[in-house]
Design an enzyme around this catalytic site. Structure first.
Site, PDB file in Angstrom:
ATOM      1  N   HIS A 276     -94.015  63.191 -30.195  1.00  0.00           N
ATOM      2  CA  HIS A 276     -92.798  62.474 -29.856  1.00  0.00           C
ATOM      3  C   HIS A 276     -93.066  61.068 -29.374  1.00  0.00           C
ATOM      4  O   HIS A 276     -92.143  60.330 -29.068  1.00  0.00           O
ATOM      5  CB  HIS A 276     -92.047  63.249 -28.761  1.00  0.00           C
ATOM      6  CG  HIS A 276     -90.723  63.742 -29.231  1.00  0.00           C
ATOM      7  ND1 HIS A 276     -89.684  64.012 -28.401  1.00  0.00           N
ATOM      8  CD2 HIS A 276     -90.276  63.970 -30.475  1.00  0.00           C
ATOM      9  CE1 HIS A 276     -88.640  64.416 -29.106  1.00  0.00           C
ATOM     10  NE2 HIS A 276     -88.979  64.406 -30.365  1.00  0.00           N
ATOM     11  N   CYS A 277     -94.366  60.706 -29.261  1.00  0.00           N
ATOM     12  CA  CYS A 277     -94.660  59.415 -28.620  1.00  0.00           C
ATOM     13  C   CYS A 277     -95.135  58.356 -29.611  1.00  0.00           C
ATOM     14  O   CYS A 277     -94.424  57.389 -29.861  1.00  0.00           O
ATOM     15  CB  CYS A 277     -95.697  59.617 -27.521  1.00  0.00           C
ATOM     16  SG  CYS A 277     -95.069  60.637 -26.186  1.00  0.00           S
ATOM     17  N   LEU A 278     -96.329  58.556 -30.191  1.00  0.00           N
ATOM     18  CA  LEU A 278     -96.908  57.465 -30.984  1.00  0.00           C
ATOM     19  C   LEU A 278     -96.091  57.072 -32.210  1.00  0.00           C
ATOM     20  O   LEU A 278     -95.969  55.884 -32.502  1.00  0.00           O
ATOM     21  CB  LEU A 278     -98.351  57.800 -31.386  1.00  0.00           C
ATOM     22  CG  LEU A 278     -99.339  57.883 -30.229  1.00  0.00           C
ATOM     23  CD1 LEU A 278    -100.766  57.802 -30.729  1.00  0.00           C
ATOM     24  CD2 LEU A 278     -99.095  56.796 -29.197  1.00  0.00           C
TER      25      LEU A 278
ATOM     26  N   VAL B 129     -93.034  56.997 -32.440  1.00  0.00           N
ATOM     27  CA  VAL B 129     -91.705  56.545 -32.030  1.00  0.00           C
ATOM     28  C   VAL B 129     -91.751  55.357 -31.061  1.00  0.00           C
ATOM     29  O   VAL B 129     -91.133  54.312 -31.302  1.00  0.00           O
ATOM     30  CB  VAL B 129     -90.940  57.720 -31.348  1.00  0.00           C
ATOM     31  CG1 VAL B 129     -89.607  57.261 -30.785  1.00  0.00           C
ATOM     32  CG2 VAL B 129     -90.733  58.872 -32.330  1.00  0.00           C
ATOM     33  N   ASP B 130     -92.515  55.495 -29.974  1.00  0.00           N
ATOM     34  CA  ASP B 130     -92.413  54.531 -28.869  1.00  0.00           C
ATOM     35  C   ASP B 130     -92.714  53.079 -29.246  1.00  0.00           C
ATOM     36  O   ASP B 130     -91.962  52.177 -28.851  1.00  0.00           O
ATOM     37  CB  ASP B 130     -93.316  54.960 -27.708  1.00  0.00           C
ATOM     38  CG  ASP B 130     -92.949  56.339 -27.189  1.00  0.00           C
ATOM     39  OD1 ASP B 130     -91.883  56.850 -27.579  1.00  0.00           O
ATOM     40  OD2 ASP B 130     -93.730  56.906 -26.413  1.00  0.00           O
TER      41      ASP B 130
END
Ligand SMILES: NC(=O)c1ccc[n+]([C@@H]2O[C@H](COP(=O)([O-])OP(=O)(O)OC[C@H]3O[C@@H](n4cnc5c(N)ncnc54)[C@H](O)[C@@H]3O)[C@@H](O)[C@H]2O)c1
Length: 409
Positions: free
Chosen positions: A248-250, A252-253
């Site tokens: 959910h992080c790399l 997207v962020d």
């Protein structure tokens, strides 16, 4: 992110209402069944037994709360930041706000969200003024799922407030939960710090991924070079290549950051765009390598049985959100390969549709023309894999090269 925080807050003595609009999740929590890998069902049951943890779908039960922490998703919708979950949560919290209460945002987001999106919604729905009547701040979540060394308590927590009283309140809250808090001057700096951390990883992974592709063409073992470089005690941090980024992080962020730079400054954040491009194309490279290694064995991908070992994005976890395995499966299937997969961590509900689930047994391995190691779970038997497989494409450098049939990226 919300559940580990809630468990810790209960542990130190808070009464916690855990609100999730997903009734299946709220019911599962109420029944003492954890769906979060880092929180065991035993830990959850202890919290429920204490009488200080109450899962619910109802915001109305939060009437008169002292501190609200928002940990809702911040995904991308059509490549753009989607703040609708933060907005919905803020609008639901606002009518419950009373003078002296505190609201903290933890969801990853672009700089300015706390002050420009959260505070106005809280003010509008409560008739109170942020800073004067209630306290607000931002504290990014840093949980690393599956990390046994750096858990919630041990990892320093950045804290911020929209004014000095908000900061004092928020710091005091987290000082009870974690070993060390790190105050910063305003929510914007805290929001940017989180995006910097993830963009740093994203860019460095892209660097070694691109290096892996060129090193292979140059006939250099990139893994040996990385290990050698990592012996430098200063000025170098080790990152390793892989089949692409997930979770959910790399994926997207960093796009939250590049979107804001484009929207506000009209400029392209080139590092982020380049890293997205390199990392997004790693599954294509994995499939290209699959074609090459099968070719070495005088085989084609069409008609070959390909066993994917690991479909989650990260080792020892069952999280396969945005995992590169999905794209690899799609590409392999498109080339006419018969794809089966194994992963001891990914639950049935998240299993890739239409893909047969097999165990990593000597028979399954031997029956496959190619085994692609996508996720290097500790539970896999690597010597068995090397011994029984006709051909292995190891995207993680985990199967030690014991024969001519084990290939790396
Ligand atoms: N997963 C990670 O490793 C990680 C690490 C650091 C930061 N984060 C950030 O933390 C945030 C949450 O991530 P997550 O992995 O916990 O997401 P998640 O999807 O697992 O959990 C979020 C929960 O919020 C619920 N929800 C949605 N809208 C709601 C609403 N209006 N009110 C109440 N509940 C609502 C969803 O049903 C879901 O259960 C994201 O911004 C993410 O980027 C995640």
């Amino acid at each position: 992110m919300g559940l580990p925080l809630a468990m810790r807050a209960v542990e130190v003595g808070y009464h916690v209402l855990g609100i999730d609009l997903d009734s299946t999740r709220a019911e599962s929590l109420a029944a003492g069944i954890s769906y979060v890998e880092d929180v065991s069902s035993e830990e959850l049951q202890r919290a429920l037994k204490s009488g200080r943890f109450q899962p619910t779908t109802e915001y109305a039960q939060a009437e008169g709360f002292d501190i609200a922490v928002i940990t809702v998703p911040t995904p991308l919708r059509d490549t753009l930041p989607d703040l609708s979950f933060i907005e919905a949560s803020a609008s639901s919290i606002a009518p419950m706000l009373t003078k002296g209460a505190t609201v903290v945002l933890e969801s990853t987001t672009y700089p300015g969200t706390t002050e420009e999106v959260l505070v106005p919604l809280l003010e509008e729905g409560s008739g109170l003024i942020g800073g004067r009547d209630f306290h607000v701040g931002y504290s990014p979540e840093r949980i690393d799922p599956g990390n046994k060394v750096w858990g919630f308590v041990e990892t320093p927590k950045i804290v911020s407030g929209i004014d000095s009283t908000s900061l004092t309140k928020i710091k005091a809250f987290y000082d009870k939960l974690v070993r060390k808090t790190v105050p910063v001057r305003s929510p914007k700096e805290a929001e940017l710090a989180k995006l910097l951390e993830n963009t740093f990883r994203h860019v460095n992974i892209a660097l070694v991924n691109e290096l892996a592709i060129f090193a292979n063409q140059l006939g250099v073992n990139v893994w040996d070079s990385i290990d050698a470089a990592a012996t430098k005690p200063f000025g170098f941090m080790k990152f390793t290549p892989g089949p692409g980024v997930g979770g959910h992080c790399l994926p997207v962020d960093p796009s939250y950051l590049s979107w804001q730079v484009r929207r506000t400054l009209g400029q392209t954040f080139r590092f982020v765009e380049l890293a997205n491009d390199v990392n997004d194309h790693m599954p294509d490279y994995v499939v290209q390598r699959s074609i090459e290694v099968l070719n070495d064995q005088s085989k084609s991908l069409r008609g070959s049985r390909v066993l994917l070992a690991g479909v989650s994005y990260k080792k020892n976890t069952g999280d396969n959100r945005e995992a590169p395995a999905a794209r690899i499966i799609e590409l392999l299937t498109g080339y006419g390969a018969r794809v089966v997969a194994t992963d001891p961590h990914v639950p049935e509900a998240q299993w890739p549709k239409g893909i047969e689930r097999v165990s990593l047994s000597p028979d399954e391995v031997a029956a496959s023309d190619l085994v692609i190691l996508v996720t290097d779970h500790d539970a896999f038997d690597y010597p068995m894999l090397a011994k029984n497989a006709k051909t292995v494409l190891d995207t993680r450098n985990r199967v030690k090269k014991s024969s001519e049939t084990v290939y790396t990226l």
